[in-house]
Design an enzyme around this catalytic site. Sequence first.
Site, PDB file in Angstrom:
ATOM      1  CB  CYS A 155      32.716  12.614  36.803  1.00  0.00           C
ATOM      2  SG  CYS A 155      34.085  13.651  37.374  1.00  0.00           S
ATOM      3  CG  HIS A 377      32.068  18.142  32.342  1.00  0.00           C
ATOM      4  ND1 HIS A 377      33.100  17.455  31.770  1.00  0.00           N
ATOM      5  CD2 HIS A 377      32.536  18.596  33.530  1.00  0.00           C
ATOM      6  CE1 HIS A 377      34.161  17.497  32.561  1.00  0.00           C
ATOM      7  NE2 HIS A 377      33.840  18.175  33.635  1.00  0.00           N
TER       8      HIS A 377
END
Length: 397
Positions: A155, A377
């Site tokens: 993201c 992540h």
Amino acid sequence: MIEPLPTEDIPKQSVSIVGIASRCAPHKLGADELEAIARRHYSSTPSLEKMLEINRKTRIDHRYSVFSSDHEHWHRPTIPSFSECDSLFKEYGIPLASAASARAIQDWGGVPDEITHLVAVTCTNTAHPGFDSVLCRKLGLKCNVRRVLLHGIGCGGGISAMRVAHELLLGSTQQGVPARALIVACEVPTVFARSELDIMDKTQDVNVAMCLFGDCAAALVLSNGIGHKASEQRPIWNILNCEPTQFDGTEDIAHFNVHDKGYHAIIDKRIPQLTGKCVPAGFQSLISSTPSLALEEKNYVPSNYGWAVHPGGYAVLVAAQDALGLTADDLRASYDAYRDGGNTISTTIIRILEKLRDEHKHGSNQKDKLVLAAIGHGITLETAILTRPGSSSYLHA
């Protein structure tokens, strides 16, 4: 001995956003549609019922998918293989990326062969050559365009791509040459929805990823300002600084793991709590690493800025809002993007920028400086700070 350049000969070190566009997939995927898909293929189990309960409470009006409700993908008895998922990304994802890119180029006002750099990002495909190579041909970019394809950052990818493009264009500025970078993010997570459901049925581990992710592509055009033409849009924002921060002890919190049917998302329930800790710390690091802002105490106050926070989920936005001492209105564009589309991974932050740009066009009163934040992540927090043209702190920090 090399003589230093006179100050007046040193190029102005600014990189600007001059084009923005997004293109969500054409089909809406609501809570009822996901429930129908799940019940079509699987019997009721505690994990399925819990996932569907969460699905009804996400506060997402709808997500977007490249697949219509009657598409074979939702009805076939077998789970698509990884190879089939790759083909689906190429069939549906690349046209989305091409459309978003073309719109961003049109918004900028230049032409494709003036693009000098391409920075692409996805976490929903791993083909070689990457989708950036195909995109070059579709868009008519020059054969020697400088390409970078980012992967493995989830993201945070939209801001990561901006950071990489920003640094590349600063290098061109030091050389005194014109540079225009196209940033393209493309995510098609619903390609893996069937395999995610199947894994949940086998393991009985509740997977909230099924309830959050949607398909989208988004693009930006960046300029170093050298050789500006009358046809090109004036800067929308200037990029002051970009700063990544990796947090120790968070390696097991968020994953997007490869398996034989595609990717499997693991999203830990501790992410909202970590967001409340990571985002304020990352913001302080961003300001302290921006020389034009670092020396004044008022610049460390979050409410003195506009904000674009990646909506990993509703609880993530609330955690960031509370930790930063902001109001829901301060994050209105982030909440709006979440309601309309959900979490579209690396593309989401660009969708939020597009909303803020459109608000400003219609006379919305916005703060001169805008902070971007997205957790990816790792956990890695990607941040950036932008400023409106004409405001203070214009030069690259």
